[in-house]
Motif scaffolding. Structure first.
Motif, PDB file in Angstrom:
ATOM      1  N   GLY A   1      52.328  51.765  41.783  1.00  0.00           N
ATOM      2  CA  GLY A   1      52.045  52.811  42.755  1.00  0.00           C
ATOM      3  C   GLY A   1      51.263  52.267  43.924  1.00  0.00           C
ATOM      4  O   GLY A   1      51.344  51.097  44.262  1.00  0.00           O
ATOM      5  N   SER A   2      50.475  53.139  44.516  1.00  0.00           N
ATOM      6  CA  SER A   2      49.695  52.783  45.693  1.00  0.00           C
ATOM      7  C   SER A   2      48.402  52.097  45.257  1.00  0.00           C
ATOM      8  O   SER A   2      47.402  52.751  44.979  1.00  0.00           O
ATOM      9  N   ILE A   3      48.420  50.754  45.193  1.00  0.00           N
ATOM     10  CA  ILE A   3      47.288  49.977  44.696  1.00  0.00           C
ATOM     11  C   ILE A   3      46.852  48.961  45.734  1.00  0.00           C
ATOM     12  O   ILE A   3      47.647  48.118  46.138  1.00  0.00           O
ATOM     13  N   PHE A   4      45.581  49.038  46.142  1.00  0.00           N
ATOM     14  CA  PHE A   4      45.017  48.029  47.047  1.00  0.00           C
ATOM     15  C   PHE A   4      44.398  46.890  46.250  1.00  0.00           C
ATOM     16  O   PHE A   4      44.604  45.722  46.542  1.00  0.00           O
ATOM     17  N   SER A   5      43.623  47.253  45.224  1.00  0.00           N
ATOM     18  CA  SER A   5      43.027  46.238  44.356  1.00  0.00           C
ATOM     19  C   SER A   5      42.732  46.838  42.992  1.00  0.00           C
ATOM     20  O   SER A   5      42.534  48.045  42.862  1.00  0.00           O
ATOM     21  N   THR A   6      42.736  45.976  41.980  1.00  0.00           N
ATOM     22  CA  THR A   6      42.451  46.400  40.610  1.00  0.00           C
ATOM     23  C   THR A   6      41.224  45.675  40.112  1.00  0.00           C
ATOM     24  O   THR A   6      41.180  44.442  40.151  1.00  0.00           O
ATOM     25  N   ASN A   7      40.248  46.418  39.667  1.00  0.00           N
ATOM     26  CA  ASN A   7      39.020  45.826  39.133  1.00  0.00           C
ATOM     27  C   ASN A   7      39.192  45.596  37.628  1.00  0.00           C
ATOM     28  O   ASN A   7      40.183  45.021  37.203  1.00  0.00           O
ATOM     29  N   ALA A   8      38.265  46.062  36.838  1.00  0.00           N
ATOM     30  CA  ALA A   8      38.373  45.848  35.393  1.00  0.00           C
ATOM     31  C   ALA A   8      39.555  46.620  34.807  1.00  0.00           C
ATOM     32  O   ALA A   8      39.911  47.697  35.278  1.00  0.00           O
ATOM     33  N   MET A   9      40.154  46.017  33.785  1.00  0.00           N
ATOM     34  CA  MET A   9      41.220  46.668  33.015  1.00  0.00           C
ATOM     35  C   MET A   9      40.835  46.565  31.543  1.00  0.00           C
ATOM     36  O   MET A   9      40.173  45.599  31.135  1.00  0.00           O
ATOM     37  N   GLY A  10      41.249  47.546  30.771  1.00  0.00           N
ATOM     38  CA  GLY A  10      40.838  47.509  29.377  1.00  0.00           C
ATOM     39  C   GLY A  10      41.701  48.350  28.468  1.00  0.00           C
ATOM     40  O   GLY A  10      42.625  49.031  28.914  1.00  0.00           O
TER      41      GLY A  10
END
Length: 121
Positions: free
Chosen positions: A26-35
């Protein structure tokens, strides 16, 4: 709009392995933590593992040494390799990602729909 889609759950015997995947789109500029989190029947949702954008992982004590979290930033995808599975690992597993949708917006937490993992003989 942002979507997290999980895959890889299923039924496995004790001692077996499964690999979960979760792709953000989708509309993603940046992704920080994922879990990854999980919720067993009658229990609250709990943290299983989390990984920062730079790749530093943290694990719940109950899965240390058995589970490995990893991510592919180019694909906005997080993985959970689960080895030596136990019946007590049976739960609905949920993916979580902290995502910024534009350069001038704050980040928000997004959740997947969940995937069932059942460990039973």
């Amino acid at each position: 709009q942002v979507q997290l889609v999980e895959s890889g759950g299923g039924l496995v015997q004790p001692g077996g392995s499964l690999r979960l995947s979760c792709a953000a789109s989708g509309s993603i500029f940046s992704t920080n933590a994922m879990g990854w989190y999980r919720a067993a029947p009658g229990k609250e949702r709990e943290l299983v593992a989390v990984i920062t954008s730079s790749g530093s992982p943290n694990y719940a004590d109950s899965v240390k040494g058995r589970f490995t979290i990893s991510r592919d930033n180019a694909k906005n995808t997080v993985y959970l390799q689960m080895n030596s599975l136990k019946p007590e690992d049976t739960a609905e597993y949920y993916c979580n990602a902290n995502i910024r949708r534009s350069y001038n917006s704050r980040s928000y937490d997004y959740w997947g729909q969940g995937t069932q993992v059942t460990v039973s003989s």
